[in-house]
Design a protein around this motif. Structure first.
Motif, PDB file in Angstrom:
ATOM      1  N   PRO A 114      -2.583   2.094  -2.296  1.00 54.54           N
ATOM      2  CA  PRO A 114      -2.538   3.461  -2.816  1.00 54.54           C
ATOM      3  C   PRO A 114      -1.495   4.305  -2.088  1.00 54.54           C
ATOM      4  O   PRO A 114      -1.435   4.314  -0.858  1.00 54.54           O
ATOM      5  CB  PRO A 114      -3.948   3.979  -2.562  1.00 54.54           C
ATOM      6  CG  PRO A 114      -4.460   3.165  -1.417  1.00 54.54           C
ATOM      7  CD  PRO A 114      -3.833   1.807  -1.567  1.00 54.54           C
ATOM      8  N   LEU A 115      -0.697   5.050  -2.864  1.00 55.94           N
ATOM      9  CA  LEU A 115       0.327   5.904  -2.283  1.00 55.94           C
ATOM     10  C   LEU A 115      -0.177   7.316  -2.020  1.00 55.94           C
ATOM     11  O   LEU A 115       0.405   8.041  -1.204  1.00 55.94           O
ATOM     12  CB  LEU A 115       1.550   5.974  -3.199  1.00 55.94           C
ATOM     13  CG  LEU A 115       2.631   4.904  -2.991  1.00 55.94           C
ATOM     14  CD1 LEU A 115       2.082   3.501  -3.161  1.00 55.94           C
ATOM     15  CD2 LEU A 115       3.800   5.145  -3.944  1.00 55.94           C
ATOM     16  N   PRO A 140      -7.474   5.547  -5.717  1.00 52.47           N
ATOM     17  CA  PRO A 140      -8.463   4.631  -5.130  1.00 52.47           C
ATOM     18  C   PRO A 140      -7.813   3.453  -4.421  1.00 52.47           C
ATOM     19  O   PRO A 140      -6.688   3.059  -4.731  1.00 52.47           O
ATOM     20  CB  PRO A 140      -9.266   4.165  -6.345  1.00 52.47           C
ATOM     21  CG  PRO A 140      -8.356   4.349  -7.513  1.00 52.47           C
ATOM     22  CD  PRO A 140      -7.528   5.563  -7.185  1.00 52.47           C
ATOM     23  N   ASP A 141      -8.542   2.894  -3.462  1.00 50.86           N
ATOM     24  CA  ASP A 141      -8.105   1.655  -2.831  1.00 50.86           C
ATOM     25  C   ASP A 141      -8.022   0.554  -3.879  1.00 50.86           C
ATOM     26  O   ASP A 141      -8.735   0.568  -4.886  1.00 50.86           O
ATOM     27  CB  ASP A 141      -9.091   1.245  -1.736  1.00 50.86           C
ATOM     28  CG  ASP A 141      -9.074   2.189  -0.546  1.00 50.86           C
ATOM     29  OD1 ASP A 141      -8.064   2.911  -0.384  1.00 50.86           O
ATOM     30  OD2 ASP A 141     -10.066   2.211   0.195  1.00 50.86           O
ATOM     31  N   ASN A 159     -11.411  -4.291 -10.353  1.00 47.71           N
ATOM     32  CA  ASN A 159     -11.733  -2.998 -10.959  1.00 47.71           C
ATOM     33  C   ASN A 159     -10.451  -2.182 -11.122  1.00 47.71           C
ATOM     34  O   ASN A 159     -10.347  -1.054 -10.656  1.00 47.71           O
ATOM     35  CB  ASN A 159     -12.747  -2.244 -10.099  1.00 47.71           C
ATOM     36  CG  ASN A 159     -13.267  -0.991 -10.772  1.00 47.71           C
ATOM     37  OD1 ASN A 159     -13.336  -0.902 -12.006  1.00 47.71           O
ATOM     38  ND2 ASN A 159     -13.616   0.002  -9.975  1.00 47.71           N
ATOM     39  N   GLN A 160      -9.461  -2.762 -11.802  1.00 51.36           N
ATOM     40  CA  GLN A 160      -8.176  -2.098 -11.984  1.00 51.36           C
ATOM     41  C   GLN A 160      -8.213  -1.173 -13.196  1.00 51.36           C
ATOM     42  O   GLN A 160      -8.869  -1.462 -14.193  1.00 51.36           O
ATOM     43  CB  GLN A 160      -7.066  -3.136 -12.179  1.00 51.36           C
ATOM     44  CG  GLN A 160      -6.897  -4.106 -11.018  1.00 51.36           C
ATOM     45  CD  GLN A 160      -5.765  -5.078 -11.260  1.00 51.36           C
ATOM     46  OE1 GLN A 160      -4.605  -4.692 -11.391  1.00 51.36           O
ATOM     47  NE2 GLN A 160      -6.100  -6.363 -11.336  1.00 51.36           N
ATOM     48  N   GLN A 218      -3.350   2.346 -11.106  1.00 50.70           N
ATOM     49  CA  GLN A 218      -2.057   1.694 -10.904  1.00 50.70           C
ATOM     50  C   GLN A 218      -0.910   2.702 -10.887  1.00 50.70           C
ATOM     51  O   GLN A 218       0.089   2.513 -10.174  1.00 50.70           O
ATOM     52  CB  GLN A 218      -1.814   0.647 -11.989  1.00 50.70           C
ATOM     53  CG  GLN A 218      -0.492  -0.086 -11.885  1.00 50.70           C
ATOM     54  CD  GLN A 218      -0.332  -0.873 -10.602  1.00 50.70           C
ATOM     55  OE1 GLN A 218      -0.810  -1.983 -10.461  1.00 50.70           O
ATOM     56  NE2 GLN A 218       0.359  -0.293  -9.615  1.00 50.70           N
ATOM     57  N   ALA A 219      -1.027   3.784 -11.612  1.00 54.82           N
ATOM     58  CA  ALA A 219       0.025   4.800 -11.630  1.00 54.82           C
ATOM     59  C   ALA A 219       0.215   5.446 -10.263  1.00 54.82           C
ATOM     60  O   ALA A 219       1.287   6.004  -9.985  1.00 54.82           O
ATOM     61  CB  ALA A 219      -0.288   5.869 -12.669  1.00 54.82           C
ATOM     62  N   GLY A 220      -0.795   5.361  -9.396  1.00 62.87           N
ATOM     63  CA  GLY A 220      -0.694   5.914  -8.053  1.00 62.87           C
ATOM     64  C   GLY A 220      -0.647   4.857  -6.975  1.00 62.87           C
ATOM     65  O   GLY A 220      -0.720   5.183  -5.784  1.00 62.87           O
TER      66      GLY A 220
END
Length: 680
Positions: free
Chosen positions: A128-129, A134-135, A140-141, A146-148
């Motif tokens: 995570p950036l 979320p981690d 649990n994607q 994914q955008a972050g």
């Protein structure tokens, strides 16, 4: 997947000798090598362009001394290519000392470095950036997560310092493509898979910190410069093709704003601190009807794209009314300012549209900026761009406009010993593969230099424009890098197993092997060391392969039994002494070893000496090398580890962090445990 469907999806399954895995061929470049050659033009090949007036002596003269130039922000370039013109560090061979590793079998799932060095990831797919992201949880994607998070399949990489102590930095990486078969369980909803995969493309910017110079870096979650570039990020088109009818769509009637960037391969860092990124195999993302001649030249076909993005976004269906030009909005050089998270990245049309590997910039002595670029396709071309305006030291905002306007050129090579080239790779009687060349203009002063084509046609259909002027067809020219110490330019030609087959071009002195499985490196010296010159001379630094397996190789005269075997050169970099570093992509199918990173000496008695520094895990590719030799550190992007696996039957678990699947990652290699080998 049934055997029949697997073969439809993986047409390269039985044809990957000398290339990469069949899965990578399908996902990364849309099975380009299984399809017809895109360049079917009648453009002359090397052997057909020899003429009396085009000779090395008449073109280049004798004894030219190079002018001082600026490269990557002001490094003076040596006046002569001999060792006498190099710095003491260069004569000593650089500051990163190591004992070369032995080649690693391609079945080994390990990241291998020399003794006295250690490695660890800097950042991995899914990290995570942002604080509110979320981690990573592989089970649990979501598209929103994914955008972050750090994207998939990192390729180009650089690390830019943020403070004088070198304890803060910003990392920028490309995210080239995705492998849904090992990222997600087969039971996941297909629309969700597509949405997550779309957000895993693009680019990533993330801040780093560490204790002191020489220590490993840690990425900083929630740092102010952190940023993800995805398919929903707006880009501004610049240059002569921006706003023209060829780039307008129903969603962008002005033809100046594009959403997203994709299949970003290599790149470069400008002297003013921005990042350039090459949009490469964009053709595999779009649905078209019966392809036009222009679309065929770029590899677009009537076959539905495997990722299926056109099912969710109409713009990826070029048969949809109003979106016929959407493919024309990809295939450009992108420029991103990593120091301003609110800035709008741009796509520079003045640099031409093709399957860009990347772009690397040199500032000439007269202030003009020159960008070198390769078109990564069999039998395609080498290009350079010369800016209209001049670089101004310290004026960052001005310098960020330099790639918007200028002249575009394509390269034509001639060999000195063309009559001796028989396709075997045998060295000519003069002892080297060498010759001269010229840069043929495609645009001049904002106008087309190609008869019968407008400026926007030249820039949007650059391949077709180049076909008309007779450049040299090369063996997949990928990364093109000017040397910061000597000013010479190096071109990685990865391979071309189709050379000499059927009606395809036969070997010439610049591409001297038919069925070129292992690739080669071209070294270019601009006339008078002037990056804006219209002529150059060249030689081959090496013909890659494994001499121990009987491959016909050449390493600039260095004994072939004293080099590390190397195949399929891809990305290039330099250390502070001007030594060349090569990362490879596809060695496993060529010489049977894992891909890796190799140091190559360029001067003196050791010229052509190849030493392997690291090897990546099986199925993986080595990308984006960054060499910080003064502090004993090397960085690479490990792309597509475990590519040939499937969900639940993975062939790699790199980076071995407990995740039950591989995670492409940026890796740092440093001296001793935790970098303490540097501390006194």
């Amino acid at each position: 997947m049934t055997i029949e469907s697997r073969r439809r999806f993986l047409p390269m399954l039985d044809h990957v000798k000398g290339k990469r895995s069949a899965v990578t061929c399908a996902l990364k470049c849309d099975n380009a090598c299984a399809k017809d050659v895109c360049n079917t033009s009648n453009n002359s090949y090397m052997r057909d362009i020899i003429s009396a007036e085009y000779s090395r002596r008449s073109m280049l003269g004798v004894g030219a001394v190079g002018a001082l130039t600026l490269l990557l922000g002001g490094n003076a370039v040596a006046q002569a290519p001999s060792a006498q013109g190099l710095s003491p560090a260069a004569k000593a061979g650089g500051r990163l000392q190591f004992s070369p590793i032995a080649p690693v079998e391609s079945t080994v799932d390990a990241f291998t470095v020399p003794k006295t060095y250690s490695w660890e990831p800097v950042i991995r797919w899914g990290d995570p950036l942002f604080n509110d992201t979320p981690d990573f949880d592989i089970n649990n994607q979501t598209p929103e997560a994914q955008a972050g998070q750090f994207g998939y399949n990192n390729d180009y990489l650089d690390i830019l310092p943020l403070d004088k102590k070198n304890t803060r930095a910003v990392l920028v990486a490309n995210h080239e493509y995705t492998n849904e078969g090992i990222m997600f369980p087969p039971t996941m909803d297909p629309a969700t898979v597509r949405a997550i995969s779309k957000n895993a493309h693009g680019m990533g910017v993330v801040e780093l910190e560490r204790k002191a110079e020489g220590f490993p870096w840690k990425y900083v979650r929630g740092a102010k410069l952190n940023r993800r570039i995805t398919m929903s990020t707006p880009f501004t088109l610049t240059g002569p093709a921006a706003g023209t009818d060829l780039v307008k769509t129903v969603a962008d009637s002005e033809g100046r704003t594009v959403l997203g960037t994709l299949n970003n391969c290599a790149g470069g860092t400008t002297p003013w601190g921005t990042i350039l990124s090459g949009e490469e195999n964009f053709n595999g993302y779009f649905k078209v009807g019966t392809p036009t001649a222009e679309q065929r030249r770029y590899g677009l076909t009537s076959t539905d794209p495997g990722r299926g993005w056109h099912l969710d976004e109409e713009r990826f269906d070029a048969t949809a009314e109003g979106y016929e030009n959407e493919p024309n909005r990809f295939g450009w050089i992108v420029e991103l300012d990593p120091m301003d998270p609110n800035s709008t990245p741009v796509k520079h049309t003045a640099l031409g549209r093709f399957k860009h590997e990347g772009a690397n910039v040199r500032v000439n002595a007269d202030g003009h900026v020159v960008a070198y670029m390769g078109d990564d396709e069999r039998f395609d071309y080498l290009y350079k761009f010369v800016s209209r305006d001049k670089y101004i030291e310290g004026n960052r905002e001005h310098n960020k406009t330099l790639l918007a306007n200028g002249d575009l050129f394509v390269a034509r090579f001639q060999g000195d010993s063309e009559g001796e080239i028989d396709g075997s790779g045998a060295v000519p009687s003069d002892g080297s593969f060498d010759g001269s060349g010229e840069w043929i203009p495609l645009t001049r002063d904002g106008r087309s230099a190609v008869p019968g084509m407008t400026i926007e046609q030249v820039l949007v259909y650059t391949r077709l424009a180049a076909d008309r002027v007779g450049p040299t067809k090369l063996d997949r020219p990928e990364d093109v890098e000017p040397n910061p110490v000597t000013g010479k330019v190096y071109v990685a030609c990865t391979n071309n197993s189709n050379r000499g087959k059927g009606s395809n071009a036969k070997a010439d002195e610049t591409n001297p092997r038919n069925e070129n499985r292992d690739g080669h490196i071209i070294e270019i010296t601009e006339t008078n060391n002037d990056a804006t010159a219209s002529t150059f001379n060249w030689n081959l630094l090496m013909l890659c392969g494994d001499p121990a397996q009987g491959d016909v190789t050449y390493f600039s005269g260095f004994p072939v039994d004293q080099v590390s075997p190397i195949s399929c050169p891809d990305n290039l970099a330099f250390d502070s002494a001007g030594n060349l570093w090569i990362s490879t992509d596809g060695a496993s199918s060529g010489i049977g070893y894992s891909d890796g990173l190799f140091k190559v000496s360029l001067e003196g008695a050791d010229r052509g000496k190849v030493e392997q520094f690291l090897a990546v895990p099986g199925d993986a590719e080595t990308c984006g090398p960054v060499i910080h030799d003064k502090e004993g550190m090397v960085f690479v992007a490990v792309q597509h580890p475990g590519e040939d696996g499937t969900w639940g039957a993975h062939t790699s678990l790199f980076p071995y962090d407990g995740t039950p699947a591989p995670r492409p990652s940026v890796v740092q290699v440093f001296r001793g445990k935790n970098g303490k080998g540097l501390r006194k």
